[in-house]
Write a protein that holds these residues in place. Structure first.
Motif, mmCIF file in Angstrom:
data_model
loop_
_atom_site.group_PDB
_atom_site.id
_atom_site.type_symbol
_atom_site.label_atom_id
_atom_site.label_comp_id
_atom_site.label_asym_id
_atom_site.label_seq_id
_atom_site.Cartn_x
_atom_site.Cartn_y
_atom_site.Cartn_z
ATOM 1 N N UNK A 1 -13.844 -19.627 23.812
ATOM 2 C CA UNK A 1 -14.638 -20.812 23.493
ATOM 3 C C UNK A 1 -15.551 -21.081 24.686
ATOM 4 N N UNK A 2 -16.628 -21.827 24.435
ATOM 5 C CA UNK A 2 -17.541 -22.140 25.522
ATOM 6 C C UNK A 2 -18.912 -22.470 24.992
ATOM 7 N N UNK A 3 -19.871 -22.460 25.903
ATOM 8 C CA UNK A 3 -21.247 -22.790 25.546
ATOM 9 C C UNK A 3 -22.165 -21.673 26.013
ATOM 10 N N UNK A 4 -22.985 -21.158 25.092
ATOM 11 C CA UNK A 4 -23.915 -20.101 25.432
ATOM 12 C C UNK A 4 -23.209 -18.858 25.919
ATOM 13 N N UNK A 5 -23.661 -18.365 27.080
ATOM 14 C CA UNK A 5 -23.072 -17.146 27.624
ATOM 15 C C UNK A 5 -21.793 -17.407 28.417
ATOM 16 N N UNK A 6 -21.534 -18.693 28.737
ATOM 17 C CA UNK A 6 -20.309 -19.019 29.476
ATOM 18 C C UNK A 6 -19.172 -19.256 28.499
ATOM 19 N N UNK A 7 -18.184 -18.372 28.546
ATOM 20 C CA UNK A 7 -17.058 -18.473 27.627
ATOM 21 C C UNK A 7 -15.776 -18.162 28.390
ATOM 22 N N UNK A 8 -14.691 -18.826 28.002
ATOM 23 C CA UNK A 8 -13.385 -18.580 28.600
ATOM 24 C C UNK A 8 -12.372 -18.274 27.509
ATOM 25 N N UNK A 9 -11.301 -17.632 27.899
ATOM 26 C CA UNK A 9 -10.238 -17.286 26.968
ATOM 27 C C UNK A 9 -9.017 -18.148 27.280
ATOM 28 N N UNK A 10 -8.793 -19.223 26.522
ATOM 29 C CA UNK A 10 -7.696 -20.153 26.818
ATOM 30 C C UNK A 10 -6.323 -19.496 26.880
ATOM 31 N N UNK A 11 -6.102 -18.439 26.100
ATOM 32 C CA UNK A 11 -4.789 -17.796 26.089
ATOM 33 C C UNK A 11 -4.437 -17.202 27.450
ATOM 34 N N UNK A 12 -5.460 -16.834 28.251
ATOM 35 C CA UNK A 12 -5.207 -16.322 29.596
ATOM 36 C C UNK A 12 -4.746 -17.449 30.521
ATOM 37 N N UNK A 13 -5.398 -18.593 30.430
ATOM 38 C CA UNK A 13 -5.065 -19.708 31.311
ATOM 39 C C UNK A 13 -3.768 -20.403 30.899
ATOM 40 N N UNK A 14 -3.403 -20.262 29.638
ATOM 41 C CA UNK A 14 -2.159 -20.880 29.163
ATOM 42 C C UNK A 14 -0.934 -20.259 29.823
ATOM 43 N N UNK A 15 -1.087 -19.076 30.424
ATOM 44 C CA UNK A 15 0.052 -18.421 31.083
ATOM 45 C C UNK A 15 0.560 -19.249 32.263
ATOM 46 N N UNK A 16 -0.364 -19.659 33.147
ATOM 47 C CA UNK A 16 0.102 -20.425 34.307
ATOM 48 C C UNK A 16 0.513 -21.841 33.899
ATOM 49 N N UNK A 17 -0.120 -22.380 32.852
ATOM 50 C CA UNK A 17 0.262 -23.711 32.370
ATOM 51 C C UNK A 17 1.679 -23.682 31.782
ATOM 52 N N UNK A 18 1.987 -22.620 31.046
ATOM 53 C CA UNK A 18 3.332 -22.475 30.494
ATOM 54 C C UNK A 18 4.354 -22.271 31.603
ATOM 55 N N UNK A 19 3.980 -21.497 32.628
ATOM 56 C CA UNK A 19 4.880 -21.278 33.766
ATOM 57 C C UNK A 19 5.179 -22.586 34.484
ATOM 58 N N UNK A 20 4.168 -23.428 34.670
ATOM 59 C CA UNK A 20 4.379 -24.721 35.319
ATOM 60 C C UNK A 20 5.247 -25.634 34.461
ATOM 61 N N UNK A 21 5.012 -25.637 33.148
ATOM 62 C CA UNK A 21 5.804 -26.481 32.254
ATOM 63 C C UNK A 21 7.271 -26.055 32.255
ATOM 64 N N UNK A 22 7.511 -24.744 32.231
ATOM 65 C CA UNK A 22 8.891 -24.248 32.287
ATOM 66 C C UNK A 22 9.560 -24.633 33.601
ATOM 67 N N UNK A 23 8.814 -24.497 34.708
ATOM 68 C CA UNK A 23 9.371 -24.844 36.018
ATOM 69 C C UNK A 23 9.716 -26.329 36.078
ATOM 70 N N UNK A 24 8.834 -27.165 35.537
ATOM 71 C CA UNK A 24 9.079 -28.609 35.544
ATOM 72 C C UNK A 24 10.288 -28.956 34.694
#
Length: 424
Positions: A107-130
């Protein structure tokens, strides 16, 4: 001595050095993967992938700076918020994202796009740790097992809707961390049995052989003196379950999309379609094998120059290394990854809080999974599932997510004494 000087000395510079080496070697290999001898451009040219990757590396350095100067407590305090934000992004990705080859990953705007599934890895790791830092948590209790698995499987389900099977598989790597934290071994024995039977069922053309093998096993155990009725019945039921599973697996595989069926079949029979679905793996193995012991030399790879291997700058970047730097070059990079993982295990074990240790082992689990699966994929030991090689493959989302994942742990490790003080 100033507090800042003490903090800098506690940063694990060895881990950072290995990270830097992998990123730089990966950058040079990205250039080799897109190098065109007829129209050679500078490695710094932003019109080609190596130049774009350099921009991603620059922004990754900015992310590192932000992480290292931020208050270490922010990562623990915002764990659940980050997890929920990434889940929301995973939900909206199939709705507002851009479809490429039947998948909606970015998702993103124009040529700038990110893949949320990649960033969800560290977010899931933090949630599990918490979640797992609670003193009352006991992974031998089914209630706590279910809660932890829910945190892991929510992003898996959302990623499968994109659909992105390869990235969804990465989240199963958290089971490595769970084993360290006390998840009962019976689940891992069951999973190993499941995987073994699945490979047998898919790899053996005639399931009759599996049926004969299971029946023979039961008969042998009975003849060896296992006369207790309960054991005989239990073994017989197990045999029936395995037989039923092998046939049901065939049915499930038959319902998968054709390209996924072909990838599974090519794993067991590489010559099934060498000019079609088996092309990537076949050409990757040719490239790696042609490199020999010392390789053909930097920018001298023929498989690379003539674009025989698709996605060579991303998922198949390792074959560029193997062709141009040979067995020696491949061994050096594998050694660097192993050194990084071993160092991270050492760091995880010296943590003073469960939050930091759980997060550390989550980082190890994810990096290990990517490292093993990507290399196994390029040499034909695992189906092609589109998993990048950490810090090496081309891509902004990949580099950013792995950088954030690693440096949050480096930050936590540098403040491990202060984290202990907060727990008292």
């Amino acid at each position: 001595m100033r507090q800042d000087d003490i903090y800098i000395k506690k940063i694990d510079w060895l881990t950072i050095s290995i990270y830097a080496l992998l990123v730089v070697i990966g950058w040079f290999n990205i250039y080799a993967a897109v190098y065109d001898e007829q129209a050679a451009k500078s490695i710094f040219d932003f019109s080609i992938n190596s130049g774009k990757q350099l921009a991603w590396i620059g922004t990754a350095l900015l992310l590192i700076t932000i992480i290292m100067v931020a208050d270490y407590r922010i990562f623990e305090n915002l764990s659940w918020i980050l997890y929920i934000i990434l889940l929301v992004l995973l939900i909206v990705t199939p709705i507002f994202g851009k479809e490429v080859k039947g998948q909606v990953l970015t998702i993103g705007f124009g040529s700038f796009r990110i893949q949320p599934s990649e960033f969800a890895k560290f977010a899931t790791a933090l949630a599990l740790a918490k979640f797992m830092e609670r003193p009352s948590l006991d992974l031998s209790q089914f209630k706590h097992q279910l809660q932890v698995l829910t945190i892991i499987f929510i992003p898996i389900i959302l990623i499968m809707l994109q659909p992105d099977t390869g990235t969804a598989m990465v989240y199963t790597a958290f089971f490595i961390m769970l084993y360290r934290e006390g998840m009962p071994q019976r689940y891992y024995v069951l999973a190993l049995t499941f995987i073994t039977v699945s490979l047998l069922a898919l790899g053996v053309e005639n399931n009759l052989y599996i049926v004969i093998g299971v029946v023979a096993l039961v008969v042998i155990l009975i003849l060896m003196g296992k006369k207790k009725i309960s054991r005989i019945i239990g073994l017989s039921l197990l045999g029936l379950i395995i037989i039923g599973y092998t046939y049901s697996l065939d049915y499930v595989v038959s319902k998968l999309p054709e390209h996924q069926q072909n990838r599974i079949m090519v794993l067991f029979n590489p010559d099934l379609d060498p000019l079609g679905v088996g092309w990537n793996v076949t050409q990757s193995k040719i490239a790696i094998g042609s490199g020999g012991f010392l390789g053909k030399g930097y920018l001298e790879g023929t498989q690379t120059k003539f674009d025989f291997v698709p996605e060579q700058h991303t998922d198949f970047i390792f074959c560029t290394l193997g062709e141009e730097f040979g067995w020696i070059g491949s061994l050096v990079v594998i050694f660097l990854f192993c050194a990084l993982l071993i160092r991270l295990v050492f760091l995880a074990e010296r943590q003073k809080t469960r939050f930091s240790r759980v997060y550390g082992y989550s980082v190890i689990s994810i990096l290990f999974f990517h490292f093993m699966i990507n290399i196994a994929m390029t040499i034909g030991l695992f189906p092609v599932v589109g998993i990048p090689l950490p810090f090496f493959s081309y891509g902004g989302s990949s580099l950013w997510s792995f950088t954030i994942l690693l440096f949050i742990f480096i930050k936590l490790d540098s403040h491990r004494i202060q984290l202990l003080g907060r727990m008292k």
